[in-house]
Design an enzyme around this catalytic site. Structure first.
Site, PDB file in Angstrom:
ATOM      1  N   SER A   1       1.113  -1.211  -0.098  1.00  0.00           N
ATOM      2  CA  SER A   1      -0.119  -0.380   0.055  1.00  0.00           C
ATOM      3  C   SER A   1       1.159   1.388   0.041  1.00  0.00           C
ATOM      4  CB  SER A   1      -0.845  -0.193   1.216  1.00  0.00           C
ATOM      5  OG  SER A   1      -1.927   1.049   0.804  1.00  0.00           O
TER       6      SER A   1
ATOM      7  N   LYS B   1      -0.762  -0.632  -4.286  1.00  0.00           N
ATOM      8  CA  LYS B   1      -2.729  -0.114  -3.939  1.00  0.00           C
ATOM      9  C   LYS B   1      -2.005   1.350  -4.368  1.00  0.00           C
ATOM     10  CE  LYS B   1      -4.678  -0.188   0.075  1.00  0.00           C
ATOM     11  NZ  LYS B   1      -5.789  -0.853   1.102  1.00  0.00           N
TER      12      LYS B   1
ATOM     13  N   LYS C   1      -2.292   5.261  -2.640  1.00  0.00           N
ATOM     14  CA  LYS C   1      -3.575   6.087  -2.058  1.00  0.00           C
ATOM     15  C   LYS C   1      -3.674   7.097  -3.221  1.00  0.00           C
ATOM     16  CE  LYS C   1      -4.212   3.819   2.053  1.00  0.00           C
ATOM     17  NZ  LYS C   1      -5.455   2.768   2.155  1.00  0.00           N
TER      18      LYS C   1
ATOM     19  N   ASP D   1      -6.413   3.041  -3.452  1.00  0.00           N
ATOM     20  CA  ASP D   1      -7.812   3.283  -2.190  1.00  0.00           C
ATOM     21  C   ASP D   1      -7.894   5.155  -2.205  1.00  0.00           C
ATOM     22  OD1 ASP D   1      -8.628   3.231   0.290  1.00  0.00           O
ATOM     23  OD2 ASP D   1      -7.194   1.959   0.880  1.00  0.00           O
TER      24      ASP D   1
ATOM     25  N   GLU E   1     -11.062   0.997  -4.311  1.00  0.00           N
ATOM     26  CA  GLU E   1     -11.132   1.013  -3.061  1.00  0.00           C
ATOM     27  C   GLU E   1     -11.456   2.287  -1.935  1.00  0.00           C
ATOM     28  OE1 GLU E   1      -8.139  -0.943  -0.255  1.00  0.00           O
ATOM     29  OE2 GLU E   1      -8.781  -0.285   1.282  1.00  0.00           O
TER      30      GLU E   1
ATOM     31  N   ASP F   1     -13.854  -1.481   2.225  1.00  0.00           N
ATOM     32  CA  ASP F   1     -13.161  -0.986   3.140  1.00  0.00           C
ATOM     33  C   ASP F   1     -14.269  -0.967   4.803  1.00  0.00           C
ATOM     34  OD1 ASP F   1     -11.406  -0.681   4.871  1.00  0.00           O
ATOM     35  OD2 ASP F   1      -9.644   0.119   4.249  1.00  0.00           O
TER      36      ASP F   1
ATOM     37  N   LYS G   1     -10.855  -6.728   7.145  1.00  0.00           N
ATOM     38  CA  LYS G   1      -9.676  -6.611   8.121  1.00  0.00           C
ATOM     39  C   LYS G   1     -10.222  -6.649   9.284  1.00  0.00           C
ATOM     40  CE  LYS G   1      -7.829  -2.139   5.430  1.00  0.00           C
ATOM     41  NZ  LYS G   1      -8.221  -0.513   6.202  1.00  0.00           N
TER      42      LYS G   1
ATOM     43  N   GLY H   1      -4.483  -4.404   5.946  1.00  0.00           N
ATOM     44  CA  GLY H   1      -3.615  -4.132   7.003  1.00  0.00           C
ATOM     45  C   GLY H   1      -3.957  -2.409   7.570  1.00  0.00           C
TER      46      GLY H   1
HETATM   47  O1  OSB Z   1      -6.839   1.810   3.606  1.00  0.00           O
HETATM   48  O2  OSB Z   1      -5.731  -0.209   4.221  1.00  0.00           O
HETATM   49  C1  OSB Z   1      -6.340   1.609   4.307  1.00  0.00           C
HETATM   50  C2  OSB Z   1      -3.480   2.125   7.170  1.00  0.00           C
HETATM   51  C3  OSB Z   1      -4.373   2.476   7.854  1.00  0.00           C
HETATM   52  C4  OSB Z   1      -5.863   2.457   7.476  1.00  0.00           C
HETATM   53  C5  OSB Z   1      -6.117   2.790   6.851  1.00  0.00           C
HETATM   54  C6  OSB Z   1      -6.001   1.800   4.882  1.00  0.00           C
HETATM   55  C7  OSB Z   1      -3.951   2.075   6.100  1.00  0.00           C
HETATM   56  C8  OSB Z   1      -3.426   1.036   4.279  1.00  0.00           C
HETATM   57  C9  OSB Z   1      -1.987   0.359   5.015  1.00  0.00           C
HETATM   58  O3  OSB Z   1      -3.738   0.839   3.204  1.00  0.00           O
HETATM   59  C10 OSB Z   1      -1.848  -0.852   5.018  1.00  0.00           C
HETATM   60  C11 OSB Z   1      -0.636  -1.610   5.229  1.00  0.00           C
HETATM   61  O4  OSB Z   1      -0.633  -1.633   7.109  1.00  0.00           O
HETATM   62  O5  OSB Z   1       0.391  -1.964   4.718  1.00  0.00           O
HETATM   63 MG    MG Z   2      -8.351   1.227   2.116  1.00  0.00          MG
END
Ligand code: OSB
Ligand code: MG
Length: 376
Positions: free
Chosen positions: A138, A164, A166, A192, A217, A242, A266, A294
């Site tokens: 991510s 992924k 952001k 995402d 996402e 999510d 999650k 995660g």
């Molecule tokens: O939206 O998936 C998410 C981390 C904190 C809060 C939300 C998200 C995330 C990540 C991190 O995308 C994923 C990781 O732990 O590598």
């Molecule tokens: Mg997410």
């Protein structure tokens, strides 16, 4: 039979190797809530609460979780006999709204106690079938498309099976297109948004639709299903939810309304392993792929995610980066690693969570702690 006699809470501080920016905020120094549970037979297990520092992902934070666990969650389980860990979730839901991450930390710890006691890995206890899990990375929001391309290229070279990206308005189409052009048509890319868009931004989301992403996402609000259904009708790219999926019922609603076609599970967000497995099973029956997200967990939280992702319908790569991506040094041995093909191994033959907690190091990192015990 399981009977928890004690729960020790601790807050540790663990700095991320580099700050991570998502549309709703930035994190650089993690405050992590760890639990150590003890059962009447003397079995112990560590678990982790994934609530963050600020209420920008869900309403929960480490501070609300600390209160919820000490005031309401722990009293419902301490001294209570459970026939099996799958019975805990219902007890925590009765007339007790929200606080899923607080509930999950305790519920998951009880699954680990059961695994430890039976000398079984968590993965085997829940019926996991995979011995390794495909890993995705991510990538946070970068300053420029060039900076993103550099990170994405390195991720693919390292073996990651999914990248992924952001996104948020202003850091989206141009960034994702640059990654697509640099990495080629076959690269497994997704985006995402962490709720950064509304239906008024339809043009931008439709522009992403032409970049052949595996999924987009959570583009819309954290608690929305209706507008996501409207959006999914306008997009070819699957919407993955999510934040919006907080329970089995919300997963069923997504399916009923057509709000998305993939779910990021999650366990913290849905209240633990019980509801995670229920969502997994529902999705399997309805041909909805799932994958494990995660929350910048330490190696303890990661152990639970890896075990969960060994269930058969976790068919997309999970956000399960190796320890070294997040931390100078993790708090478990061995640290989590990924092979050159982007696979993380499931410790199927090690009992419990499958890694050993470095207790001295945890002691050194602890900034507050509180011990809760069953009433005498
Ligand atoms: O939206 O998936 C998410 C981390 C904190 C809060 C939300 C998200 C995330 C990540 C991190 O995308 C994923 C990781 O732990 O590598
Ligand atoms: Mg997410």
């Amino acid at each position: 039979m399981i009977q928890i006699t004690g729960i020790q809470l601790r807050e540790i501080r663990l700095p991320l190797r580099e700050p991570f920016r998502i549309s709703s905020g930035v994190v650089s120094n993690r405050r992590i809530l760890l639990l150590e549970l003890t059962d009447v037979s003397g079995t112990r297990a560590w678990s982790e609460c994934v609530a963050g520092e600020a209420p920008n992902y869900t309403a929960e934070t480490i501070d609300t979780a600390w209160t919820a666990i000490t005031q309401w969650v722990a009293p419902r389980v301490l001294g209570v006999r459970f026939a099996q860990p799958g019975d805990v979730h219902d007890v925590l839901e009765k007339d007790f709204r929200g606080h899923n991450m607080a509930k999950a930390a305790v519920e998951m710890g009880i699954w680990a106690i059961a695994a430890e006691r039976d000398r079984l890995s968590l993965a085997r206890l829940i019926g996991g079938t995979r011995d390794s899990i495909a890993t995705g990375i991510s990538l946070g929001i970068e300053r420029s498309p060039e900076a993103l391309v550099e990170k994405a290229t390195a991720a693919v070279a390292a073996g990651y099976r999914k990248v992924k990206i952001k996104i948020m308005p202003g850091s989206d189409v141009e960034f994702v297109r640059a990654a697509r052009e640099a990495l080629g048509a076959e690269a497994p890319l997704m985006a995402d948004a962490n709720n950064a868009y509304s239906l008024a931004d339809l043009d931008r989301l439709v522009a992403l639709d032409s970049l052949d992403l595996m999924m987009i996402e959570q583009p819309l609000a954290f608690d929305d299903l209706v507008r996501h259904a409207e959006l999914q009708r306008r997009l070819e790219t699957p919407v993955c939810l999510d934040e919006s999926i907080t329970s089995l019922d919300r997963a069923i609603d997504m399916h009923t309304l057509g709000s998305g076609r993939i779910i990021n599970i999650k366990p913290g967000r849905v209240g633990g392993f019980g509801p995670s497995i229920a969502i997994h099973d529902f999705c399997e029956q309805h041909a909805i792929p799932v994958w494990c997200g995660g929350m910048f967990e330490s190696g303890i939280g990661r152990a639970y995610n890896v075990a969960l992702a060994s269930l058969p319908n976790f068919t997309k790569p999970g956000d399960l980066s190796p320890s070294a991506r997040y931390w100078e040094r993790d708090i478990v041995t061995p640290e989590w690693t990924m092979d050159a093909n982007g696979m993380v191994r499931v410790p199927r033959d090690a009992p419990g969570i499958g890694v050993t907690v470095d207790v001295d190091r945890v002691d050194n990192l602890t900034v507050r702690s509180q011990a809760l015990a069953q009433a005498a």
